[in-house]
Design a protein around this motif. Sequence first.
Motif, mmCIF file in Angstrom:
data_model
loop_
_atom_site.group_PDB
_atom_site.id
_atom_site.type_symbol
_atom_site.label_atom_id
_atom_site.label_comp_id
_atom_site.label_asym_id
_atom_site.label_seq_id
_atom_site.Cartn_x
_atom_site.Cartn_y
_atom_site.Cartn_z
ATOM 1 N N ARG A 1 -31.038 92.965 94.944
ATOM 2 C CA ARG A 1 -30.974 92.660 96.374
ATOM 3 C C ARG A 1 -30.731 91.171 96.630
ATOM 4 O O ARG A 1 -30.211 90.796 97.662
ATOM 5 C CB ARG A 1 -32.256 93.112 97.072
ATOM 6 C CG ARG A 1 -32.358 94.620 97.157
ATOM 7 C CD ARG A 1 -33.617 94.994 97.931
ATOM 8 N NE ARG A 1 -33.803 96.409 97.873
ATOM 9 C CZ ARG A 1 -33.518 97.245 98.868
ATOM 10 N NH1 ARG A 1 -33.055 96.793 99.985
ATOM 11 N NH2 ARG A 1 -33.711 98.535 98.733
ATOM 12 N N GLU A 2 -31.150 90.332 95.680
ATOM 13 C CA GLU A 2 -30.975 88.899 95.844
ATOM 14 C C GLU A 2 -29.690 88.405 95.187
ATOM 15 O O GLU A 2 -29.297 87.269 95.395
ATOM 16 C CB GLU A 2 -32.177 88.163 95.236
ATOM 17 C CG GLU A 2 -33.486 88.489 95.927
ATOM 18 C CD GLU A 2 -34.680 87.986 95.127
ATOM 19 O OE1 GLU A 2 -34.507 87.543 93.979
ATOM 20 O OE2 GLU A 2 -35.792 88.052 95.662
ATOM 21 N N SER A 3 -29.034 89.252 94.402
ATOM 22 C CA SER A 3 -27.816 88.849 93.705
ATOM 23 C C SER A 3 -26.679 88.623 94.686
ATOM 24 O O SER A 3 -26.602 89.249 95.731
ATOM 25 C CB SER A 3 -27.404 89.931 92.698
ATOM 26 O OG SER A 3 -28.377 90.073 91.709
ATOM 27 N N ARG A 4 -25.827 87.700 94.290
ATOM 28 C CA ARG A 4 -24.662 87.394 95.110
ATOM 29 C C ARG A 4 -23.424 87.840 94.339
ATOM 30 O O ARG A 4 -23.415 87.855 93.122
ATOM 31 C CB ARG A 4 -24.609 85.897 95.387
ATOM 32 C CG ARG A 4 -25.787 85.422 96.233
ATOM 33 C CD ARG A 4 -25.844 83.916 96.389
ATOM 34 N NE ARG A 4 -24.585 83.253 96.617
ATOM 35 C CZ ARG A 4 -23.935 83.222 97.793
ATOM 36 N NH1 ARG A 4 -24.442 83.817 98.841
ATOM 37 N NH2 ARG A 4 -22.791 82.577 97.912
ATOM 38 N N MET B 1 -33.657 87.075 89.344
ATOM 39 C CA MET B 1 -33.079 87.489 90.601
ATOM 40 C C MET B 1 -32.791 88.989 90.531
ATOM 41 O O MET B 1 -32.115 89.456 89.629
ATOM 42 C CB MET B 1 -31.789 86.694 90.813
ATOM 43 C CG MET B 1 -31.141 86.958 92.138
ATOM 44 S SD MET B 1 -29.651 85.932 92.376
ATOM 45 C CE MET B 1 -30.373 84.415 92.930
#
Length: 166
Positions: free
Chosen positions: A4-7, A1
């Motif tokens: 940009r896709e990390s939460r 991940m």
Amino acid sequence: MNARESRDTVDEIVEAWMREHPGLDFSPLKILSRVTRLAKQLEKTRRASFATADLEPWEFDVLAALRRAGYPHELSPKALLEQTYVSSGTMTNRIDGMVRRGLVERRTHPNDGRGVLVSMTDEGRDRVDAAISHLVAAETELLAGLSKADQDRLAGLLRRLSLDMA
């Protein structure tokens, strides 16, 4: 991940609020909760940078105002309190403490015998210079994950938000 896709925790908080209170728009939290969390981290970084020069954050603020004033690095107490957003009494106490530590000196204003100027000592200049050098290096490291273009864009957006809130 990728990044940009990390939460992050804010994503989880906003999702929980949306689930529990679906009638509200939680968009502001996506920004301002992150700003709050970043401010806390930045405060830790700044305190650590100032500590390398044996300065408290408020001492740095006063010395930085004097340093930015240019030679001869002196300002009136009123000018200092306007730049540091503290009361007159608070500024007097701060100056007293900094005089005791050898960071600043008071002198009579040459054009107004009733007025006072606060001058930075060589020791004060050396410490504020060391602190700002450490701070810039630490903050550069904090921003290393953003491109120069992203940093410029973020600075512009934060400037606009700051001006709108003023």
